[in-house]
Design a protein around this motif. Sequence first.
Motif, mmCIF file in Angstrom:
data_model
loop_
_atom_site.group_PDB
_atom_site.id
_atom_site.type_symbol
_atom_site.label_atom_id
_atom_site.label_comp_id
_atom_site.label_asym_id
_atom_site.label_seq_id
_atom_site.Cartn_x
_atom_site.Cartn_y
_atom_site.Cartn_z
ATOM 1 N N GLU A 60 -57.699 -69.545 47.848
ATOM 2 C CA GLU A 60 -57.101 -70.772 47.326
ATOM 3 C C GLU A 60 -55.628 -70.580 46.978
ATOM 4 O OE1 GLU A 60 -58.771 -73.951 44.342
ATOM 5 O OE2 GLU A 60 -57.282 -72.708 43.300
ATOM 6 N N SER A 61 -55.280 -69.396 46.422
ATOM 7 C CA SER A 61 -53.887 -69.208 46.011
ATOM 8 C C SER A 61 -52.943 -69.276 47.220
ATOM 9 C CB SER A 61 -53.730 -67.891 45.258
ATOM 10 O OG SER A 61 -54.110 -66.828 46.092
ATOM 11 N N ASP A 62 -53.406 -68.785 48.365
ATOM 12 C CA ASP A 62 -52.575 -68.882 49.580
ATOM 13 C C ASP A 62 -52.384 -70.342 49.987
ATOM 14 O OD1 ASP A 62 -52.516 -66.171 49.642
ATOM 15 O OD2 ASP A 62 -54.050 -65.946 51.206
ATOM 16 N N GLY B 211 -59.131 -79.807 38.538
ATOM 17 C CA GLY B 211 -59.394 -78.573 39.283
ATOM 18 C C GLY B 211 -58.286 -78.153 40.223
ATOM 19 N N ARG B 212 -58.599 -78.119 41.506
ATOM 20 C CA ARG B 212 -57.650 -77.610 42.497
ATOM 21 C C ARG B 212 -56.360 -78.437 42.542
ATOM 22 N NH1 ARG B 212 -59.298 -76.254 48.721
ATOM 23 N NH2 ARG B 212 -60.260 -74.480 47.695
ATOM 24 N N TYR B 213 -56.489 -79.738 42.340
ATOM 25 C CA TYR B 213 -55.302 -80.598 42.356
ATOM 26 C C TYR B 213 -54.342 -80.178 41.236
ATOM 27 C CZ TYR B 213 -52.617 -84.958 42.790
ATOM 28 O OH TYR B 213 -51.632 -85.887 42.984
ATOM 29 N N GLU C 73 -59.736 -80.039 52.387
ATOM 30 C CA GLU C 73 -60.359 -78.924 51.663
ATOM 31 C C GLU C 73 -59.594 -77.626 51.948
ATOM 32 O OE1 GLU C 73 -62.361 -79.356 49.299
ATOM 33 O OE2 GLU C 73 -63.093 -81.375 49.619
ATOM 34 N N ASP C 74 -60.234 -76.645 52.660
ATOM 35 C CA ASP C 74 -59.577 -75.347 52.859
ATOM 36 C C ASP C 74 -58.677 -75.296 54.108
ATOM 37 O OD1 ASP C 74 -61.007 -74.575 50.679
ATOM 38 O OD2 ASP C 74 -62.552 -73.510 51.814
ATOM 39 N N PHE C 75 -58.485 -76.422 54.747
ATOM 40 C CA PHE C 75 -57.760 -76.422 56.022
ATOM 41 C C PHE C 75 -56.388 -77.057 55.881
ATOM 42 C CE2 PHE C 75 -62.237 -76.463 56.730
ATOM 43 C CZ PHE C 75 -62.429 -75.524 57.717
ATOM 44 N N ILE C 76 -55.421 -76.435 56.523
ATOM 45 C CA ILE C 76 -54.088 -77.052 56.595
ATOM 46 C C ILE C 76 -53.793 -77.381 58.054
ATOM 47 C CG2 ILE C 76 -51.614 -76.740 56.229
ATOM 48 C CD1 ILE C 76 -52.170 -75.020 53.886
ATOM 49 N N LEU C 77 -53.419 -78.636 58.281
ATOM 50 C CA LEU C 77 -53.052 -79.074 59.623
ATOM 51 C C LEU C 77 -51.606 -79.554 59.587
ATOM 52 C CD1 LEU C 77 -56.214 -80.001 59.052
ATOM 53 C CD2 LEU C 77 -55.978 -80.990 61.317
ATOM 54 N N LEU C 78 -50.806 -79.070 60.532
ATOM 55 C CA LEU C 78 -49.429 -79.552 60.627
ATOM 56 C C LEU C 78 -49.346 -80.546 61.769
ATOM 57 C CD1 LEU C 78 -47.487 -76.186 60.193
ATOM 58 C CD2 LEU C 78 -48.000 -77.923 58.453
ATOM 59 N N LYS C 79 -48.616 -81.617 61.527
ATOM 60 C CA LYS C 79 -48.506 -82.650 62.561
ATOM 61 C C LYS C 79 -47.907 -82.062 63.837
ATOM 62 C CE LYS C 79 -49.205 -86.504 62.157
ATOM 63 N NZ LYS C 79 -48.339 -87.460 61.500
ATOM 64 N N SER C 80 -46.889 -81.218 63.653
ATOM 65 C CA SER C 80 -46.175 -80.694 64.820
ATOM 66 C C SER C 80 -47.071 -79.823 65.705
ATOM 67 C CB SER C 80 -44.963 -79.894 64.358
ATOM 68 O OG SER C 80 -45.360 -78.945 63.377
ATOM 69 N N ASP C 81 -48.186 -79.318 65.164
ATOM 70 C CA ASP C 81 -49.092 -78.460 65.950
ATOM 71 C C ASP C 81 -50.156 -79.239 66.721
ATOM 72 O OD1 ASP C 81 -47.777 -76.385 64.800
ATOM 73 O OD2 ASP C 81 -49.397 -75.810 63.417
ATOM 74 N N GLN C 82 -50.309 -80.543 66.425
ATOM 75 C CA GLN C 82 -51.469 -81.254 66.986
ATOM 76 C C GLN C 82 -51.251 -81.614 68.460
ATOM 77 O OE1 GLN C 82 -54.155 -81.188 65.112
ATOM 78 N NE2 GLN C 82 -52.785 -80.245 63.601
ATOM 79 N N PRO C 83 -52.301 -81.474 69.271
ATOM 80 C CA PRO C 83 -52.206 -81.880 70.681
ATOM 81 C C PRO C 83 -51.858 -83.374 70.773
ATOM 82 C CG PRO C 83 -54.302 -80.767 70.231
ATOM 83 C CD PRO C 83 -53.649 -80.985 68.926
ATOM 84 N N ALA C 84 -50.956 -83.708 71.673
ATOM 85 C CA ALA C 84 -50.463 -85.084 71.775
ATOM 86 C C ALA C 84 -51.599 -86.083 71.986
ATOM 87 C CB ALA C 84 -49.455 -85.189 72.909
ATOM 88 N N GLY C 85 -52.629 -85.659 72.719
ATOM 89 C CA GLY C 85 -53.720 -86.576 73.055
ATOM 90 C C GLY C 85 -54.506 -87.065 71.851
ATOM 91 N N LEU C 86 -54.356 -86.424 70.695
ATOM 92 C CA LEU C 86 -55.152 -86.810 69.533
ATOM 93 C C LEU C 86 -54.542 -87.952 68.720
ATOM 94 C CD1 LEU C 86 -56.408 -83.378 68.153
ATOM 95 C CD2 LEU C 86 -57.596 -85.030 69.591
ATOM 96 N N ALA C 87 -53.295 -88.318 69.058
ATOM 97 C CA ALA C 87 -52.650 -89.386 68.288
ATOM 98 C C ALA C 87 -53.190 -90.740 68.720
ATOM 99 C CB ALA C 87 -51.142 -89.321 68.488
ATOM 100 N N PRO C 88 -53.669 -91.543 67.787
ATOM 101 C CA PRO C 88 -54.112 -92.887 68.170
ATOM 102 C C PRO C 88 -52.893 -93.763 68.408
ATOM 103 C CG PRO C 88 -54.267 -92.626 65.793
ATOM 104 C CD PRO C 88 -53.767 -91.312 66.338
ATOM 105 N N ASP C 89 -53.106 -94.878 69.094
ATOM 106 C CA ASP C 89 -52.020 -95.827 69.258
ATOM 107 C C ASP C 89 -51.750 -96.488 67.906
ATOM 108 O OD1 ASP C 89 -50.165 -97.520 70.792
ATOM 109 O OD2 ASP C 89 -51.540 -99.089 70.124
#
Length: 615
Positions: free
Chosen positions: A391-393, A536-538, A588-604
């Motif tokens: 969590e600290s990371d 808590g975590r927040y 939760e325990d996952f971090i997602l960066l927008k710049s890393d996401q495959p282009a196909g996953l963006a909705p219109d």
Amino acid sequence: MNILGISAFFHDSAAALVSDGEIVAAAQEERFTRRKHDDRYPGKAVSFCLEQADITPADVDVAVFFEKPLVKFERLLETHLSVAPRGFAPLRRALPLWARQKLQLPELMREHLGGSFRGDLRFVGHHESHAASAFYPSPYEEAAILTLDAVGEWATASVGTGTGNQIELTHEMRFPHSLGMLYSAFTYYTGFKVNSGEYKLMGLAPYGEPRYADLILEKVVDVRRDGSVSLDMSYFDYCHGLRMTSEKFHQTFGGPPRKPESMITQKEMDLAASIQAVTEEAVLRSAHFAHEVTGKSKLVLAGGVALNCVANGELLRKGPFEEIWVQPAAGDAGGALGAALQVWHGVLGNSRKPTPGDSQHGSFLGPRFSSDDIELFLDSLGASYHRVKEESDLLDQVAGLLDESKVIGWFHGRMEYGPRALGGRSIIGDPRSPEMQAVMNLKIKFRESFRPFAPCVLREHVHEVFETRFEEDSPYMLFVAPVHEDWRVDLSDEDRQRMQDPDLRTRVSVARSRIPAVTHVDYSARIQTVDAERHGRYYRMMLRFYEMTGCPVVVNTSFNIRGEPIVCTPEDAFRCFMATDMDALVLEDFILLKSDQPAGLAPDVETYRAQFGLD
Ligand SMILES: [Fe+2]
């Protein structure tokens, strides 16, 4: 004993489960159906409540509805008939729905709960439900109770006392005289949507001068010494028409209602300031009356008007009560919880021991999702993520992103019950950034940029940053307080000039404090205190940000776009993240960066936005 509370068929349907007196689960239906203010039978919210407690309808001992349909039907009938034949059209429209749903409610509820439900069906009065939702979860052994809203059956406001496990309502105000309806009439007239735009009107008030307040008090409403209001009904149209305001209203205030989405002018700002001033006066007088007749030092509040956190802040500063607790689901959604608690304590007489803080659990009463489930979901999409075990990371990374002015979708723990996001389903940002308010409004929320954001502040630091008198906490973002002098900045001549600009966006862009993204034009802020126990975590994330930057505040706004219900599931959150300019998503325990996401996953984006009506 399991008691299931239900509110439905007006707006914001919801379900709540109280098991042996404990609040186990509560949620609004809109979060599951993705239809904002969904007013249909809350079947999905009910299913969630039962799942959360791991029970089936057979285990529900009592199902209770938050108002008495027959009494409400009587009110509708009398109101419409009293103005017949003009009132016939809305009655004809309302009748089939009533006949189908409200009058046959017992059958409907049994039908929805399924054949295995063998429990009792009960009905609690609308304002009793509000009152119960305010008093029973509060930390007080005894308190004055004030409910203020638009209308339930007949009552539009009530005053009473809560003592131990009983509530008693002793005074009420009746339809059509209603503070909530008055505020809604001005919401309508200034071009916002009734039952959802009230919050915008409140947000607009600090830009205006209350120059219509005297006119309102002279012509439209008489605010009596006890805070009750008497409306001159010739200014309104809600008894017999489908509009809120009459021609006479429009003539008095200088023209037709503002067209929704058209330019907001100084007139609307002044009207907002005026109706806000009148409302605050009525709330203050009501509170003095409640104090007088009950002799209590503490007050609990519910009903839609109790969401007016500017009035609540005034009440705390100027009113007669030492402490105030407001039900975070103060609107009709909260009636589901109130009705269930009223059966447990009020009807069945079960004892009540007030919990220090309160027994609302930070209002984190909705569903939660495990990191394992989230991983399966992200893999099925092919999304790019980092799972951070420590969590600290995780918190280091989040605090670092905030410090770089990144906008983050924060999804953790159980979803909030009530209209506000409180750190379970929030979008967060750095309040020191002068551009943050505009970025979040325009690129994330796709909405009017005059709207201020609320600060979350570490509880230990609230008095440094804000001029509050809370000795207790403000964990539900229901009180407004001014930013502390030390945090304000002197305005240059040029800034002063910009503060007079007719375009609100120019005024908003003037930094008035070291935390401009959450400082309103009048230096006020809607505060949420964040503490280790509830959050808590927040809390730990904010603490990390404070250690890194010296700033004990983050911007917090609900995780949604304009018109969209707050996200409930990881799927909802991911879609919203991809459809907006959010930079990062923490699931939760996952971090997602927008710049890393495959282009196909963006909705219109346009299609995504079009799903949700304008609020
Ligand atoms: Fe209500």
